[in-house]
Design an enzyme around this catalytic site. Structure first.
Site, PDB file in Angstrom:
ATOM      1  N   ASP A  73      -3.954  -4.834   6.109  1.00 52.30           N
ATOM      2  CA  ASP A  73      -4.343  -5.724   5.018  1.00 52.30           C
ATOM      3  C   ASP A  73      -3.115  -6.526   4.567  1.00 52.30           C
ATOM      4  O   ASP A  73      -2.019  -5.993   4.474  1.00 52.30           O
ATOM      5  CB  ASP A  73      -4.886  -4.873   3.854  1.00 52.30           C
ATOM      6  N   SER A  94       0.861  -1.174   0.000  1.00 55.18           N
ATOM      7  CA  SER A  94       0.000   0.000   0.000  1.00 55.18           C
ATOM      8  C   SER A  94       0.900   1.227   0.000  1.00 55.18           C
ATOM      9  O   SER A  94       1.870   1.267  -0.768  1.00 55.18           O
ATOM     10  CB  SER A  94      -0.926  -0.067   1.219  1.00 55.18           C
ATOM     11  N   HIS A 103      -3.008  -1.133  -3.101  1.00 49.75           N
ATOM     12  CA  HIS A 103      -4.146  -0.241  -2.864  1.00 49.75           C
ATOM     13  C   HIS A 103      -3.951   1.004  -3.709  1.00 49.75           C
ATOM     14  O   HIS A 103      -2.898   1.619  -3.683  1.00 49.75           O
ATOM     15  CB  HIS A 103      -4.191   0.182  -1.385  1.00 49.75           C
TER      16      HIS A 103
END
Lengths: 192, 276
Positions: free
Chosen positions: A136, A16, A43
């Site tokens: 995540d 991310s 992401h």
């Protein structure tokens, strides 16, 4: 060595915030003409004409593709998860997409893809978790380990944002904690 | 939210799908398995079912539980003006063509809670075409159909929807289209005067009209290729010559036999025109 050469069919990288730096260090040195498929899940905002695929295409001679529904999984290809969808695998030959609820406020969610990779490829996959600002990916990476795949985490000391790799390290005993350069080197030895 | 452990096995899923079909007539057998397994897993977590056997028992013994099961294992996530540039293309390239028809029939197939139907109604209204349009909104879940008739959506989503609306080329204040009350936004009744909401199952039900434009966005991704092909043929049968088909951002007709009769509109948008 010959045995190693066919062992890993799928290498998946998730990240991310801050992960693009690491990805841009790793992608140019990925072995080409291998029998392995590569997949990147990061992401990002759902913006049209995403530059990510172009950015990566300029750094490897492997074909780079943003995944569409029911895209075949081919060796020696670098796949990118599209924004606003979760990316799954039907089996070792087909991707499929899913636009269900966000996980960790994210779609694509790294957990979802890692879990699917673990289910589908078992010991024949490597999961790599890079820099990022939420948790995540940690659970999904643990599932890859549970299925006897190899788990690698970017050394938090080298990550722009430590939270994501640290979450995995805190959750379970990851196999390797490495700087981006060393991750690239490792992939070379695994499938080169 | 953490993800759940994988519990549902392929064999389990097959048993469940057979039961849903034989006992209730819902055919999910040609759904893509990876996503379906996640949905069943999620259902078991949400309903705190300790085992797969428990789920089967409950479905078998409690017919009232079935609508909930169907709603949970299908994906009903949607938003207004999702992929705004698609709607911009519809505004600029498709509506001027539809405007030449005396009457415009639109089908939103697998419309979930109906955000997209309202988006299209807004586009038609702004183009001065709503009065001569009919928007058919269908889904296999009866409960989500009810929501379309109410026209009420969570207020928390209006910021996102408003941004999408502006990116789609909307020039008005998006808030002019709804009234906010507590946590909900109720859309102008005028928008729904031309909507017809009904249950329709793409797997088992036939074509029911001829349309100038069909939307089916992020529904085909849940089907395997066999079912995708079948449903695309259903759309082909339901579309007038020179009509438009609109799919989701990462969906494609290229694997289907009907593709040869369709031409893409625009460079990146998933809009095709039926040429033959």
């Amino acid at each position: 060595m010959a045995q190693d050469a066919v062992k890993y069919k799928m290498i998946v990288m998730g990240g991310s915030a801050g992960s693009l730096d690491a990805i841009l260090k790793i992608v140019p040195v990925l072995p080409v003409r291998s029998s392995t498929s590569f997949l990147i899940v990061i992401h990002r905002k759902n913006e049209p004409d995403s530059l990510l695929t172009e950015l990566l295409s300029a750094r490897t001679i492997m074909p780079v593709k943003e995944v569409e529904d029911k895209e075949p999984i081919l060796p020696n290809h670098l796949y990118v998860a599209p924004p606003d969808y979760h990316l799954l695998m039907e089996n070792q030959h087909w991707f499929s997409l899913d636009s269900s609820e966000k996980i960790h406020y994210s779609r694509p969610s790294i957990d979802v893809t890692f879990e699917s990779v673990a289910e589908t490829f078992g010991p024949a996959c490597v999961g790599i978790l890079l820099s990022g600002a939420n948790a995540d990916g940690a659970e999904g990476l643990k599932k890859i380990k549970g299925r006897k795949g190899l788990t690698v985490v970017q050394d938090p000391a080298t990550a722009d944002v430590q939270y994501m790799p640290q979450a995995a390290i805190d959750l379970f005993a990851v196999d390797k904690v490495l700087a981006p350069g060393a991750i690239a080197g490792l992939i070379g030895t695994l499938i080169g | 939210m953490r993800t759940e452990p994988i519990i549902v096995k392929d064999e389990d899923l097959d048993v469940l799908l057979n039961m849903l079909f034989e006992k209730y007539g819902y055919d999910f057998t040609n759904y893509a398995k990876a996503s379906l397994k996640r949905r069943v897993n999620r259902l078991m977590v949400i309903d705190r079912l300790p085992s797969f056997a428990e789920l089967l028992y409950k479905i078998k013994g409690e017919p009232d539980y079935l609508p909930h099961v169907v709603e949970q294992i299908t994906v009903n996530v949607t938003e207004m003006f999702r992929d705004p540039l698609t709607f911009k293309t519809i505004r600029e390239k498709v509506l001027p063509i539809l405007a030449t028809h005396p009457f415009i029939r639109v089908w939103h197939a697998g419309c979930a809670s109906g955000e997209e139907v309202y988006s299209m109604a807004i586009l038609l209204e702004e183009a001065g075409l709503l009065h001569k349009s009919l928007l058919y909104a269908t889904d296999l879940n009866p409960s989500v159909i009810e929501n379309i008739q109410k026209g009420i959506f969570p207020l928390s989503q209006m910021k996102q929807f408003s941004e999408n609306y502006i990116l789609s080329g909307g020039k008005k204040q998006f808030s002019d289209y709804y009234t906010a009350k507590y946590d909900w936004a109720k859309f102008d009744d005028k928008l729904k005067t031309k909507m017809i909401a009904a249950t329709h199952n793409l797997v088992s039900d036939r074509s029911f009209n001829e349309f100038q434009i069909i939307f089916c966005r992020n529904v085909l991704i849940y089907f395997d290729k066999v079912l995708q092909d079948k449903v695309l043929n259903l759309f082909d049968e339901s579309l007038e010559k020179l009509g438009f088909l609109v799919l989701g951002a990462k969906e494609n007709i290229r694997f289907s036999k009907m593709a040869k009769n369709y031409l893409p509109i625009g460079r990146n948008e998933k809009i095709w025109r039926k040429m033959l």
